[in-house]
Design a protein around this motif. Structure first.
Motif, short mmCIF file in Angstrom:
data_model
loop_
_atom_site.label_atom_id
_atom_site.label_comp_id
_atom_site.label_asym_id
_atom_site.label_seq_id
_atom_site.Cartn_x
_atom_site.Cartn_y
_atom_site.Cartn_z
N GLY A 102 14.17 -1.17 -6.66
CA GLY A 102 13.85 -0.66 -5.40
C GLY A 102 13.38 -1.53 -4.33
O GLY A 102 13.02 -3.10 -4.72
N ARG A 103 13.88 -1.58 -3.04
CA ARG A 103 13.75 -2.49 -1.96
C ARG A 103 13.26 -1.88 -0.88
O ARG A 103 14.07 -1.09 -0.46
CB ARG A 103 15.01 -3.56 -1.80
N VAL A 104 12.32 -2.17 -0.17
CA VAL A 104 11.84 -1.77 1.17
C VAL A 104 11.79 -2.78 2.12
O VAL A 104 11.21 -3.95 1.80
CB VAL A 104 10.68 -1.01 0.89
N ARG B 205 11.22 -3.81 -12.74
CA ARG B 205 10.89 -3.63 -14.21
C ARG B 205 11.61 -4.54 -15.05
O ARG B 205 12.62 -5.18 -14.54
CB ARG B 205 11.32 -1.96 -14.31
N SER B 206 11.15 -4.73 -16.18
CA SER B 206 11.96 -5.18 -17.31
C SER B 206 13.43 -4.73 -17.46
O SER B 206 13.79 -3.67 -17.55
CB SER B 206 11.28 -5.31 -18.52
N ALA B 207 14.21 -5.76 -17.44
CA ALA B 207 15.53 -5.26 -17.37
C ALA B 207 15.94 -4.37 -18.88
O ALA B 207 16.83 -3.75 -19.25
CB ALA B 207 16.64 -6.55 -17.54
N SER B 208 15.06 -4.51 -19.96
CA SER B 208 15.26 -4.16 -21.09
C SER B 208 14.89 -2.55 -21.14
O SER B 208 14.99 -1.87 -22.20
CB SER B 208 14.64 -4.87 -22.32
N ARG C 45 10.88 -7.93 9.38
CA ARG C 45 11.38 -9.16 8.68
C ARG C 45 10.94 -9.37 7.25
O ARG C 45 11.42 -10.22 6.47
CB ARG C 45 11.25 -10.64 9.60
N TRP C 46 9.84 -8.39 6.86
CA TRP C 46 9.23 -8.49 5.49
C TRP C 46 9.93 -7.53 4.55
O TRP C 46 10.61 -6.46 4.87
CB TRP C 46 7.90 -8.28 5.72
N GLY C 47 9.73 -7.78 3.29
CA GLY C 47 10.46 -7.00 2.45
C GLY C 47 9.55 -6.90 1.00
O GLY C 47 8.55 -7.63 1.05
N LEU C 48 9.88 -5.98 0.42
CA LEU C 48 9.09 -5.70 -0.91
C LEU C 48 10.23 -5.31 -2.07
O LEU C 48 11.08 -4.62 -1.78
CB LEU C 48 8.21 -4.34 -0.61
N LEU C 49 9.93 -5.73 -3.17
CA LEU C 49 10.67 -5.67 -4.34
C LEU C 49 10.01 -4.84 -5.33
O LEU C 49 8.68 -5.07 -5.71
CB LEU C 49 11.36 -6.77 -5.08
N ARG C 50 10.58 -3.80 -5.75
CA ARG C 50 9.97 -2.98 -7.01
C ARG C 50 10.85 -3.43 -8.20
O ARG C 50 12.04 -3.12 -8.31
CB ARG C 50 9.92 -1.51 -6.90
N LEU D 85 0.88 -1.14 0.00
CA LEU D 85 -0.06 -0.02 -0.04
C LEU D 85 1.01 1.02 0.17
O LEU D 85 0.49 2.18 -0.73
CB LEU D 85 -0.87 -0.03 1.29
N GLU D 86 1.77 1.25 0.82
CA GLU D 86 2.61 2.56 0.83
C GLU D 86 3.66 2.49 -0.39
O GLU D 86 3.86 3.68 -0.82
CB GLU D 86 3.76 2.23 2.04
N ALA D 87 3.94 1.35 -1.05
CA ALA D 87 4.78 1.60 -2.17
C ALA D 87 3.70 1.88 -3.28
O ALA D 87 4.12 2.81 -4.29
CB ALA D 87 5.04 0.20 -2.69
N LEU D 88 2.27 1.51 -3.38
CA LEU D 88 1.50 2.35 -4.28
C LEU D 88 1.25 3.72 -4.11
O LEU D 88 1.34 4.35 -5.18
CB LEU D 88 0.10 1.74 -4.24
N GLU D 89 1.25 4.12 -2.86
CA GLU D 89 1.16 5.68 -2.81
C GLU D 89 2.36 6.46 -3.23
O GLU D 89 2.52 7.46 -3.91
CB GLU D 89 0.97 5.92 -1.20
#
Length: 321
Positions: free
Chosen positions: A302-304, A315-318, A308-313, A147-151
């Motif tokens: 991006g990484r948040v 994109r396609s590497a291309s 003990r939890w994480g979120l990865l953001r 939710l925070e990443a969406l914002e």
């Protein structure tokens, strides 16, 4: 004499909170709540109400055995469960009294369906949720991170002059649970959400919560056009729901091993230039998942982390940064 109830009480560590909220309804426990002292939000306690006539001692013991494995992925023992017998408990009102409005980030407010918006939160974007579905309320760290990443993404797009919030984006929500992430995306301006979950109860919860927010599909007219479409199934079902047009934003709040298995589908779920938000993974699982993503042509931008939890953001590497 009225009904007699068993009240289950146990500590709810952050690592186990989402698993408990998911598992208990599957085991027949329909009403679950979380509470914590105002001065110590990390000291969370789980409560549940069970009719005594349906839950004799052997059934309660079986319930405890079924919950015990939830701690294994985190090397945690399940906290001790305490039972209290209560006569003539209006359990529905008691259950509801433990839920509170939950502000997330700067813009969002997760609100139990029966409550009014507090005056001090009147400027927030409201997401009404029936916590009875217990498929994700936005409180545990994984959905909260998303939710925070969406914002944050909405703010970035506004600063870049790409529109208001998530305006115009088509969202693919894989493993939608209660639908809270897709509903938040719509509140932030997304054009549409296609959602899927392997559990048919999650599909029902998503439909009901979407209807609560006036975002459909309505239970009275499930086939009518709406901003949110949902189906039962995994990645293949979501690809079909997208009708060959991958989303601009992929939401995936699932445990890391499941995300790893789903990576081959990401190219059909996320369009070139699109952004993926992957949550539900433990921090120590992130490096391995990043390697798997890189090998499949995805770049972690991006990484948040929270607890003990994480979120990865991703994109396609291309894609051009």
């Amino acid at each position: 004499m009225g009904l007699v109830w068993w009240r289950l009480e146990m500590a709810a560590p952050a690592e186990l909170e989402e698993s408990l909220l998911w598992k208990l309804p599957l085991l027949g426990v329909a009403r679950v709540a979380l509470q914590h002292p105002p001065e110590a939000p990390e000291q969370r306690q789980l409560l549940a109400w069970l009719p005594e006539s349906d839950w004799p001692a052997d059934q309660r013991q079986e319930l405890e055995r079924a919950l015990a494995p939830l701690g294994e992925p985190f090397d945690l023992a399940l906290p001790q469960i305490h039972w209290q017998r209560q006569a003539d408990e209006d359990w529905s009102l008691s259950w509801k009294s433990h839920w509170r409005p939950d502000p997330v980030g700067e813009r969002l407010l997760v609100l139990p369906a029966w409550l009014e918006v507090p005056p001090e939160q009147a400027g927030r974007l409201v997401i009404r949720i029936d916590p009875g579905s217990a498929f994700g309320t936005g409180s545990p760290p994984p959905p909260r991170l998303c939710l925070e990443a969406l914002e944050a993404l909405a703010g970035e797009r506004e600063r870049a002059g790409l529109g208001e919030g998530l305006e115009g984006l088509r969202v693919a929500d894989l493993g939608c649970g209660s639908g809270i992430l897709g509903l938040a995306a719509l509140r932030l301006g997304a054009a549409s959400v296609a959602a899927a979950d392997t559990d048919p109860l999650a599909e029902r919860a998503t439909r009901e919560n979407a209807a609560l927010n006036g975002l459909g599909p309505s239970p009275m007219a499930p086939d009518a056009p709406s901003a949110l479409a949902v189906t039962t199934g995994s990645a293949e079902a979501l690809v079909a729901l997208l009708e060959g047009r991958p989303g601009d934003l992929l939401l995936c709040n699932i445990l890391a091993p499941v995300i790893e298995a789903l990576i081959p589908w990401f190219g059909q779920l996320l369009s070139p230039g699109g952004v993926g938000l992957l949550s539900g993974l433990l921090v120590d699982q992130a490096p391995g998942l990043e390697r798997d993503l890189a090998a499949a042509g995805w770049r972690v931008e991006g990484r948040v982390e929270q607890d003990r939890w994480g979120l990865l953001r991703i994109r396609s590497a291309s894609d051009v940064a």
